[in-house]
Motif scaffolding. Structure first.
Motif, mmCIF file in Angstrom:
data_model
loop_
_atom_site.group_PDB
_atom_site.id
_atom_site.type_symbol
_atom_site.label_atom_id
_atom_site.label_comp_id
_atom_site.label_asym_id
_atom_site.label_seq_id
_atom_site.Cartn_x
_atom_site.Cartn_y
_atom_site.Cartn_z
ATOM 1 N N GLN B 2 94.949 -74.211 -51.068
ATOM 2 C CA GLN B 2 94.704 -74.548 -49.666
ATOM 3 C C GLN B 2 95.895 -75.185 -49.003
ATOM 4 N N ASP B 26 92.968 -74.188 -44.407
ATOM 5 C CA ASP B 26 92.790 -72.799 -44.851
ATOM 6 C C ASP B 26 92.080 -72.893 -46.229
ATOM 7 N N THR B 27 90.883 -72.213 -46.340
ATOM 8 C CA THR B 27 90.127 -72.152 -47.551
ATOM 9 C C THR B 27 89.221 -71.183 -47.770
ATOM 10 N N SER B 28 88.821 -70.820 -49.139
ATOM 11 C CA SER B 28 87.967 -69.650 -49.109
ATOM 12 C C SER B 28 86.723 -70.206 -49.821
#
Lengths: 114, 114
Positions: B2, B26-28
């Motif tokens: 991240q 930013d991450t999933s």
């Protein structure tokens, strides 16, 4: 007061020497994190311990090592010190049994290498 | 891994005015936690506010509030009625759901003008 205790507050030493930074986490917290912050820089994650075991490793140099003891206090050992190691070293603790538990920071150890 | 981005290295605000500090990440992952920390000139790290991603309601702590936009992966900090004591470095931080390590942004230096 965060409840995290770091000693010593200040440390001045010469290049090539070895120092030990000590951290007592907040009561009940099982995780200890170490961060390095150079002047006017952000926080560099070094290493994390959870209940005595290493959990995550960041940008920690091979000259640096750490451990967490059965009473949960932690020590960060810095050896063969260089001028560039001069920085503020933070210890932080967290109750990692609770997801939204924040990091509680100590006041830091200010290391000056001359 | 991240990443956390604070695109404003430095900002200024007039005393008693309102200022907003930006943070994107930013991450999933779908579940995670977000934090804002304040670092005054004393260099202590102080938790300002936290937000759980599963909560739609924006967190508020006195004069500090967040604007959390999950779809945009944005987590801004609003400081109302700015005071001289608000002058500090502000760091945004992300933590994944599975108690992963914390990821910090590079910080925004806030100046408060009398």
């Amino acid at each position: 007061d965060s409840g995290v205790t770091q000693t010593p507050k200040h440390l001045i030493t010469a290049t090539g020497q070895r120092v030990t930074l000590r951290c007592s986490p907040r009561s009940g917290d099982l995780s200890v994190y170490w961060y390095q912050q150079s002047l006017d820089q952000g926080l560099q994650f070094l290493i994390q311990y959870y209940n005595g075991e290493e959990r995550a490793k960041g940008n920690i140099l091979e000259r640096f090592s750490a451990q967490q003891f059965p009473d949960l206090h932690s020590e960060l050992n810095l050896s063969s010190l260089e001028l560039g190691d001069s920085a503020l070293y933070f210890c932080a603790s967290s109750d990692d049994r609770v997801g939204n538990s924040p990091l509680h920071f100590g006041n830091g150890t200010r290391l000056t290498v001359t | 891994a991240q990443t956390v981005t604070q695109s404003q290295p430095e900002m200024s605000v007039q005393e008693a005015e309102t200022v907003t500090l930006s943070c994107t990440y930013d991450t999933s992952e779908s579940d995670y936690y977000l934090f804002w920390y304040k670092q005054p000139p004393s260099r202590q790290m102080i938790l300002v506010i936290r937000q759980e991603a599963y909560k739609q309601q924006n967190a508020t702590e006195n004069r500090f509030s967040v604007n959390f936009q999950k779809a945009a992966k944005s987590f801004s900090l609003k400081i109302s009625d700015s005071q001289l004591g608000d002058a500090a470095m502000y760091f945004c931080a992300y933590r994944g759901y599975n108690f992963n390590k914390f990821y910090f942004g590079s910080g925004t230096k806030l100046n408060v003008k009398p």
